[in-house]
Enzyme design. Structure first.
Site, mmCIF file in Angstrom:
data_model
loop_
_atom_site.group_PDB
_atom_site.id
_atom_site.type_symbol
_atom_site.label_atom_id
_atom_site.label_comp_id
_atom_site.label_asym_id
_atom_site.label_seq_id
_atom_site.Cartn_x
_atom_site.Cartn_y
_atom_site.Cartn_z
ATOM 1 N N CYS A 99 -4.258 18.683 35.493
ATOM 2 C CA CYS A 99 -4.986 18.195 36.669
ATOM 3 C C CYS A 99 -4.502 18.823 37.977
ATOM 4 O O CYS A 99 -5.144 18.664 39.010
ATOM 5 C CB CYS A 99 -4.907 16.684 36.749
ATOM 6 S SG CYS A 99 -5.572 15.880 35.292
ATOM 7 N N HIS A 117 -6.232 14.315 44.182
ATOM 8 C CA HIS A 117 -6.711 14.276 42.798
ATOM 9 C C HIS A 117 -7.124 12.843 42.474
ATOM 10 O O HIS A 117 -6.438 11.894 42.845
ATOM 11 C CB HIS A 117 -5.576 14.746 41.871
ATOM 12 C CG HIS A 117 -5.855 14.515 40.426
ATOM 13 N ND1 HIS A 117 -7.048 14.855 39.832
ATOM 14 C CD2 HIS A 117 -5.092 13.967 39.438
ATOM 15 C CE1 HIS A 117 -7.004 14.531 38.553
ATOM 16 N NE2 HIS A 117 -5.833 13.986 38.285
ATOM 17 N N ASN A 159 -11.538 10.638 36.147
ATOM 18 C CA ASN A 159 -10.605 11.749 36.349
ATOM 19 C C ASN A 159 -11.211 13.017 35.740
ATOM 20 O O ASN A 159 -11.281 13.146 34.521
ATOM 21 C CB ASN A 159 -9.277 11.380 35.680
ATOM 22 C CG ASN A 159 -8.228 12.471 35.817
ATOM 23 O OD1 ASN A 159 -8.532 13.597 36.185
ATOM 24 N ND2 ASN A 159 -6.990 12.140 35.496
HETATM 25 N N1 COA Z 1 -9.244 -2.510 28.024
HETATM 26 C C1 COA Z 1 -8.570 -3.665 27.782
HETATM 27 N N2 COA Z 1 -7.252 -3.693 27.493
HETATM 28 C C2 COA Z 1 -6.605 -2.527 27.463
HETATM 29 C C3 COA Z 1 -7.245 -1.295 27.705
HETATM 30 C C4 COA Z 1 -8.613 -1.310 27.995
HETATM 31 N N3 COA Z 1 -9.326 -0.198 28.246
HETATM 32 N N4 COA Z 1 -6.335 -0.285 27.617
HETATM 33 C C5 COA Z 1 -5.164 -0.861 27.323
HETATM 34 N N5 COA Z 1 -5.316 -2.215 27.224
HETATM 35 C C6 COA Z 1 -4.301 -3.238 26.921
HETATM 36 C C7 COA Z 1 -3.136 -2.653 26.149
HETATM 37 O O1 COA Z 1 -3.418 -2.637 24.771
HETATM 38 C C8 COA Z 1 -2.048 -3.620 26.518
HETATM 39 O O2 COA Z 1 -2.192 -4.771 25.727
HETATM 40 P P1 COA Z 1 -0.902 -5.538 25.133
HETATM 41 O O3 COA Z 1 -0.134 -5.983 26.363
HETATM 42 O O4 COA Z 1 -1.518 -6.627 24.353
HETATM 43 O O5 COA Z 1 -0.180 -4.516 24.326
HETATM 44 C C9 COA Z 1 -2.346 -4.016 27.944
HETATM 45 O O6 COA Z 1 -3.739 -3.687 28.136
HETATM 46 C C10 COA Z 1 -1.508 -3.283 28.974
HETATM 47 O O7 COA Z 1 -1.498 -1.892 28.650
HETATM 48 P P2 COA Z 1 -0.870 -0.809 29.614
HETATM 49 O O8 COA Z 1 -1.067 0.547 29.026
HETATM 50 O O9 COA Z 1 0.530 -1.237 29.954
HETATM 51 O O10 COA Z 1 -1.827 -1.008 30.883
HETATM 52 P P3 COA Z 1 -1.633 -0.555 32.360
HETATM 53 O O11 COA Z 1 -1.678 -1.723 33.245
HETATM 54 O O12 COA Z 1 -0.496 0.413 32.527
HETATM 55 O O13 COA Z 1 -2.990 0.284 32.613
HETATM 56 C C11 COA Z 1 -3.740 2.586 32.704
HETATM 57 C C12 COA Z 1 -3.268 1.434 31.803
HETATM 58 C C13 COA Z 1 -3.975 3.799 31.816
HETATM 59 C C14 COA Z 1 -5.045 2.160 33.365
HETATM 60 C C15 COA Z 1 -2.672 2.857 33.802
HETATM 61 O O14 COA Z 1 -1.395 2.900 33.214
HETATM 62 C C16 COA Z 1 -2.916 4.157 34.526
HETATM 63 O O15 COA Z 1 -3.931 4.346 35.170
HETATM 64 N N6 COA Z 1 -1.939 5.113 34.459
HETATM 65 C C17 COA Z 1 -2.055 6.415 35.089
HETATM 66 C C18 COA Z 1 -2.674 7.365 34.095
HETATM 67 C C19 COA Z 1 -3.167 8.644 34.740
HETATM 68 O O16 COA Z 1 -3.432 8.696 35.915
HETATM 69 N N7 COA Z 1 -3.315 9.684 33.912
HETATM 70 C C20 COA Z 1 -3.847 10.932 34.297
HETATM 71 C C21 COA Z 1 -2.843 11.768 34.982
HETATM 72 S S1 COA Z 1 -3.553 13.245 35.585
#
Ligand code: COA
Length: 336
Positions: free
Chosen positions: A118, A258, A288
């Site tokens: 990215c 970004h 993204n």
């Molecule tokens: N819908 C519902 N629940 C979801 C889900 C979805 N789409 N995706 C994950 N979950 C659940 C998980 O299974 C987890 O459940 P559990 O607690 O029972 O195990 C819970 O939600 C929390 O998961 P987690 O991964 O810790 O969530 P989060 O709050 O960190 O949010 C992202 C996940 C991906 C949205 C967030 O971490 C994020 O945006 N990170 C940055 C990623 C990024 O920018 N990447 C590109 C870089 S260029």
């Protein structure tokens, strides 16, 4: 080659996105999720994805043609093509070579792909800057195009909610008026955090030797880990970039970051003390789009009237690697 560094002009910017819209509600057909869950954590409501035979080269070609049109330049005047991509349809021929053919450039020019995920657009801009400054190339086409919808694991609800497809392109040339549109640029990587986002390349060893372990398919991401890493480094990094350029936040008109997560965008916005009208955020509609996200955000916000040209902007990005980078740029009238 010349002894004096030649200034760079951003002569044209274009973008392209596929027609097909996938909303958060559509994703509930694939796995247990909700619009509310996705929107509150990411700022994304919908994303565009390619369908059928359309791919990142088609998107890149359209964005390139628009950027060339704005630059009032014909493809034959381009003397280097760089494609910033980490989700191309093929590893080779390079996307840049495919674009050379599709643009109908009648003579051979150098063309190569650059993979910085990215952060690809900022990396590409930095390479183009060095080539133009040295006088080695005069007119560079930088295309950032990614097709992540073909590479995500559509059963992984933690990752596939984030990505969309898109392309952005810039035409970069020598600034004859002596004004450099890249006021400052910097790129970084820390491979120690490489396992936060990975896309393994498929393959097996020669059948006559011991086999390697099969790698997982599709993009694997530690979302929480990426968020923590980026929220920690990016706001400080942008602030330091301004300091190094001898500038203050109020000296720059816009923040065009970004588009990966609205909360990360807001963290940088808060650090700079910017009001909402100074920050470009179109993640709601595109998700993204990887390397394409910055040029897409520039050109689309100009089209919508949210960004006025004849201004300056801080661009910043991050991605797999982990890579990150930033630039302070001038956006001249008429470039998109
Ligand atoms: N819908 C519902 N629940 C979801 C889900 C979805 N789409 N995706 C994950 N979950 C659940 C998980 O299974 C987890 O459940 P559990 O607690 O029972 O195990 C819970 O939600 C929390 O998961 P987690 O991964 O810790 O969530 P989060 O709050 O960190 O949010 C992202 C996940 C991906 C949205 C967030 O971490 C994020 O945006 N990170 C940055 C990623 C990024 O920018 N990447 C590109 C870089 S260029």
């Amino acid at each position: 080659m010349t002894d004096k560094l030649i200034p760079l002009k951003i002569a044209g910017i274009g973008y392209s996105v596929p027609q097909t819209v996938i909303t958060n509600d559509d994703l509930t057909k694939l796995y247990e999720t909700s619009d509310e869950w996705i929107y509150t954590r990411t700022g994304i409501k919908e994303r565009r994805v390619v369908s059928g035979t359309q791919d990142a080269i088609d998107l890149g070609l359209e964005a390139a043609k628009k950027a060339l049109g704005k630059a009032k330049m014909s493809p034959d005047e381009i003397d280097l093509i760089i494609a910033a991509t980490s989700a191309p349809p093929d590893l080779y021929p390079a996307m840049a070579c495919r674009l050379h053919e599709r643009l109908g450039i009648s003579h051979a020019v150098p063309a190569f792909d650059l993979t910085a995920a990215c952060t690809g657009l900022i990396y590409g801009l930095s390479v183009a800057k060095a080539y133009i400054a040295s006088g080695m190339y005069k007119n560079i086409l930088l295309v950032a195009s990614d097709n992540n919808s073909r590479l995500v694991d559509w059963t992984d609800r933690g990752t596939s909610i984030l990505f969309g497809d898109g392309a952005g392109a810039m035409v970069l040339t020598q600034a004859e008026d002596g004004v450099d549109d890249i006021i400052s640029i910097d790129i970084k990587a820390d491979g120690n955090f490489g396992n936060l986002i990975e896309l393994a390349f498929d393959g097996k060893n020669c059948p006559l030797v011991e086999q390697c372990e099969e790698k997982p398919k599709g993009i694997r991401m530690n979302g929480r880990g990426v968020y923590t890493f980026v929220a920690k480094i990016l706001p400080k990094y942008v602030e330091e970039m301004l300091e190094d350029a001898g500038m203050k936040a109020e000296d720059v008109d816009y923040l065009i970051p970004h588009q990966a997560n609205i909360r990360i965008i807001q963290a940088v916005q808060e650090r700079l003390g910017y009001s909402d009208d100074k920050v470009v955020a179109n993640i709601k509609y595109y998700g993204n789009t990887s390397a394409a996200s910055i040029p897409l955000a520039i050109a689309e916000s100009v089209e919508k009237g949210n960004v006025k040209l004849g201004s300056t902007a801080i661009l910043c990005g991050f991605g797999a690697g982990m890579t990150w980078g930033g630039a302070i740029v001038r956006l001249r009238e008429g470039i998109c």
